[in-house]
Design a protein around this motif. Structure first.
Motif, PDB file in Angstrom:
ATOM      1  N   ALA A   1      46.446  36.642  45.090  1.00  0.00           N
ATOM      2  CA  ALA A   1      45.652  36.006  44.021  1.00  0.00           C
ATOM      3  C   ALA A   1      44.265  36.654  43.942  1.00  0.00           C
ATOM      4  O   ALA A   1      43.752  36.918  42.852  1.00  0.00           O
ATOM      5  CB  ALA A   1      45.530  34.504  44.293  1.00  0.00           C
ATOM      6  N   ILE A   2      43.673  36.926  45.108  1.00  0.00           N
ATOM      7  CA  ILE A   2      42.337  37.546  45.125  1.00  0.00           C
ATOM      8  C   ILE A   2      42.397  38.938  44.487  1.00  0.00           C
ATOM      9  O   ILE A   2      41.571  39.304  43.650  1.00  0.00           O
ATOM     10  CB  ILE A   2      41.802  37.655  46.572  1.00  0.00           C
ATOM     11  N   LEU A   3      43.429  39.691  44.887  1.00  0.00           N
ATOM     12  CA  LEU A   3      43.536  41.075  44.392  1.00  0.00           C
ATOM     13  C   LEU A   3      43.788  41.091  42.882  1.00  0.00           C
ATOM     14  O   LEU A   3      43.197  41.895  42.150  1.00  0.00           O
ATOM     15  CB  LEU A   3      44.668  41.791  45.156  1.00  0.00           C
ATOM     16  N   MET A   4      44.635  40.162  42.441  1.00  0.00           N
ATOM     17  CA  MET A   4      44.936  40.121  41.007  1.00  0.00           C
ATOM     18  C   MET A   4      43.650  39.833  40.215  1.00  0.00           C
ATOM     19  O   MET A   4      43.383  40.463  39.193  1.00  0.00           O
ATOM     20  CB  MET A   4      45.971  39.021  40.736  1.00  0.00           C
ATOM     21  N   ALA A   5      42.846  38.883  40.708  1.00  0.00           N
ATOM     22  CA  ALA A   5      41.603  38.532  40.005  1.00  0.00           C
ATOM     23  C   ALA A   5      40.664  39.738  39.966  1.00  0.00           C
ATOM     24  O   ALA A   5      40.007  40.010  38.958  1.00  0.00           O
ATOM     25  CB  ALA A   5      40.931  37.350  40.698  1.00  0.00           C
ATOM     26  N   LYS A   6      40.621  40.486  41.071  1.00  0.00           N
ATOM     27  CA  LYS A   6      39.710  41.641  41.129  1.00  0.00           C
ATOM     28  C   LYS A   6      40.145  42.719  40.123  1.00  0.00           C
ATOM     29  O   LYS A   6      39.329  43.253  39.372  1.00  0.00           O
ATOM     30  CB  LYS A   6      39.672  42.223  42.543  1.00  0.00           C
ATOM     31  N   VAL A   7      41.450  42.991  40.105  1.00  0.00           N
ATOM     32  CA  VAL A   7      41.944  44.032  39.191  1.00  0.00           C
ATOM     33  C   VAL A   7      41.679  43.607  37.736  1.00  0.00           C
ATOM     34  O   VAL A   7      41.283  44.424  36.895  1.00  0.00           O
ATOM     35  CB  VAL A   7      43.441  44.323  39.480  1.00  0.00           C
ATOM     36  N   GLN A   8      41.837  42.312  37.458  1.00  0.00           N
ATOM     37  CA  GLN A   8      41.548  41.838  36.090  1.00  0.00           C
ATOM     38  C   GLN A   8      40.058  41.982  35.760  1.00  0.00           C
ATOM     39  O   GLN A   8      39.699  42.303  34.634  1.00  0.00           O
ATOM     40  CB  GLN A   8      41.979  40.374  35.940  1.00  0.00           C
ATOM     41  N   ASP A   9      39.207  41.731  36.767  1.00  0.00           N
ATOM     42  CA  ASP A   9      37.759  41.916  36.530  1.00  0.00           C
ATOM     43  C   ASP A   9      37.473  43.351  36.097  1.00  0.00           C
ATOM     44  O   ASP A   9      36.630  43.599  35.234  1.00  0.00           O
ATOM     45  CB  ASP A   9      36.952  41.667  37.820  1.00  0.00           C
ATOM     46  N   GLU A  10      38.163  44.314  36.723  1.00  0.00           N
ATOM     47  CA  GLU A  10      37.900  45.727  36.384  1.00  0.00           C
ATOM     48  C   GLU A  10      38.262  45.987  34.916  1.00  0.00           C
ATOM     49  O   GLU A  10      37.559  46.719  34.215  1.00  0.00           O
ATOM     50  CB  GLU A  10      38.676  46.699  37.285  1.00  0.00           C
ATOM     51  N   ALA A  11      39.353  45.360  34.456  1.00  0.00           N
ATOM     52  CA  ALA A  11      39.723  45.507  33.031  1.00  0.00           C
ATOM     53  C   ALA A  11      38.584  44.970  32.164  1.00  0.00           C
ATOM     54  O   ALA A  11      38.193  45.591  31.170  1.00  0.00           O
ATOM     55  CB  ALA A  11      41.013  44.758  32.733  1.00  0.00           C
ATOM     56  N   GLY A  12      38.037  43.830  32.562  1.00  0.00           N
ATOM     57  CA  GLY A  12      36.922  43.237  31.809  1.00  0.00           C
ATOM     58  C   GLY A  12      35.734  44.183  31.766  1.00  0.00           C
ATOM     59  O   GLY A  12      35.109  44.375  30.717  1.00  0.00           O
ATOM     60  N   HIS A  13      35.424  44.813  32.896  1.00  0.00           N
ATOM     61  CA  HIS A  13      34.285  45.745  32.932  1.00  0.00           C
ATOM     62  C   HIS A  13      34.516  46.890  31.942  1.00  0.00           C
ATOM     63  O   HIS A  13      33.606  47.314  31.238  1.00  0.00           O
ATOM     64  CB  HIS A  13      34.098  46.351  34.333  1.00  0.00           C
ATOM     65  N   GLY A  14      35.761  47.385  31.928  1.00  0.00           N
ATOM     66  CA  GLY A  14      36.084  48.463  30.983  1.00  0.00           C
ATOM     67  C   GLY A  14      35.804  48.000  29.561  1.00  0.00           C
ATOM     68  O   GLY A  14      35.212  48.721  28.760  1.00  0.00           O
ATOM     69  N   LEU A  15      36.196  46.761  29.249  1.00  0.00           N
ATOM     70  CA  LEU A  15      36.019  46.267  27.874  1.00  0.00           C
ATOM     71  C   LEU A  15      34.541  46.104  27.505  1.00  0.00           C
ATOM     72  O   LEU A  15      34.132  46.466  26.409  1.00  0.00           O
ATOM     73  CB  LEU A  15      36.773  44.949  27.666  1.00  0.00           C
ATOM     74  N   TYR A  16      33.727  45.559  28.448  1.00  0.00           N
ATOM     75  CA  TYR A  16      32.298  45.436  28.092  1.00  0.00           C
ATOM     76  C   TYR A  16      31.722  46.823  27.816  1.00  0.00           C
ATOM     77  O   TYR A  16      30.903  47.014  26.927  1.00  0.00           O
ATOM     78  CB  TYR A  16      31.390  44.887  29.210  1.00  0.00           C
TER      79      TYR A  16
END
Ligand code: BYC
Length: 325
Positions: free
Chosen positions: A68-83
């Motif tokens: 769960a922690i890793l999944m949240a982190k990988v999703q955060d990286e997608a968000g960073h790409g979008l910003y």
């Protein structure tokens, strides 16, 4: 009377030197715009490609909690790409065009994402060292002269600092486990230390963009300054963890009040940047196929947006007609 280019250039430099922000509609030199597009797009691509090395361990995380922690982190990286893609678009480029540039190899992404993730300890070491290096490099970018970039970086940095702590906590857990787990962490640190130092870019005397980017206050510190800051920050953390760095020249220099350290292998760096890293081909191939597989989603979203716009215009026309009656 209209301003000449020289006047505009002078006003621009005054705003920058007063530590105020340049905003999308302000006049800016072409070189400033191009440099920002290059750096921010490269940064956005790095966040998106950077989902792959850790994503590789999602299906094999050792517990539900770690998954769960890793999944949240990988999703955060997608968000960073979008910003960051959004910040780049304020400079007059299109995200679709930037993605094309990445998958056709016309724009770079960070060297660090061209190395394989061979053990679960890599998840912790990426969090600790790679996100740690990212924070060191990116906190000063929160004060970058270009408004949309600086503002995007504030949120990115908050999340990166959380990522770094999760990496450190994972490694602390492994280091208090079995001998085999401790060896796994040390082996991973040995592989990631030098590539983490390379993230800061070439040495200052071989960094063609630094001087101008510093004058424009896009960058606030040179590559070597930030690399030194990262080494000084990491050594005490390594001592707490109980791991060592694979550098025989690493030692405290009391006179400088900093650690001396060895020279990264800049030939390896150049090779990786040219696309010859251990996983360069695979990472771009994965990105290209994800883009192609997502074509129907983009087409559906575009069609939906067009239909919604037509319906909105029709409703507005009806309401206006009713108002005239
Ligand atoms: N890798 O003149 P220089 C993350 C290129 S995301 C590849 O010093 P500059 C994370 C450079 O582009 C991490 N290429 O350049 C994500 C230039 O080539 P071009 C990404 C590199 O721009 C997911 C040439 O070498 N962070 O942390 O003044 C999970 C000469 O360099 C690299 C950012 O992008 C490299 N390492 O300074 C976890 C931060 N270094 O373009 C974590 C924003 C240099 O002229 N970027 N090159 O052909 C920056 O701060 C600066 O762009 C750099 C380079 C310090 C990276």
């Amino acid at each position: 009377m209209t301003d000449t280019i020289d006047d505009l250039e002078r006003q621009f430099q005054q705003i920058v030197e007063a530590d105020q922000r340049i905003e999308p509609r302000d006049w800016m030199p072409d070189g400033y715009r191009k440099t920002l597009i290059r750096q921010i797009a490269q940064h956005a691509h790095s966040e998106i490609i950077g989902m792959q090395p850790e994503g590789n361990w999602l299906t094999r995380a050792p517990s539900l909690r770690r998954k769960a922690i890793l999944m949240a982190k990988v999703q955060d990286e997608a968000g960073h790409g979008l910003y960051l893609y959004s910040a780049t678009e304020t400079l007059g480029v299109d995200r679709a065009e930037l993605t094309e540039n990445l998958i056709e190899g016309r724009q770079k992404y960070s060297s660090i994402f061209n190395y394989p993730t061979l053990s679960f300890a890599d998840v912790g070491v990426i969090g600790w060292l790679v996100d740690g290096a990212a924070i060191c490099n990116q906190v000063p970018l929160c004060r970058s002269s270009y408004g949309p970039y600086g503002r995007a970086m504030i949120r990115v940095c908050k999340e990166e600092s959380f990522h770094q702590r999760q990496g450190f906590e994972l490694l602390m857990t492994m280091m208090s486990g079995t001998q085999a787990q401790r060896e796994m962490v040390q082996e991973s640190v040995n592989r990631w230390w030098w590539p983490s130092l390379m993230m800061f870019g070439p040495p200052d005397d071989r960094s063609p963009n630094s001087a101008q980017s510093m004058a424009w206050r896009i960058k606030r510190h040179t590559n070597d300054e930030l690399r030194q800051r990262f080494v000084d920050m990491s050594v005490p953390q390594a001592e707490i963890l109980g791991v060592t760095f694979p550098d025989p020249d690493l030692r405290w220099n009391a006179e400088r009040g900093s650690y001396d350290f060895g020279e990264p292998d800049w030939d390896e760096f150049m090779q990786v940047v040219k696309g010859n890293g251990a996983t360069s081909v695979e990472r771009l191939k994965n990105r290209r196929s994800a883009h192609e597989n997502g074509a129907w989603v983009r087409a559906a979203a575009t069609a939906f947006a067009a239909r919604a716009a037509t319906a909105f215009a029709a409703r507005a026309a009806t309401a206006e007609g009713a108002g005239h009656e």
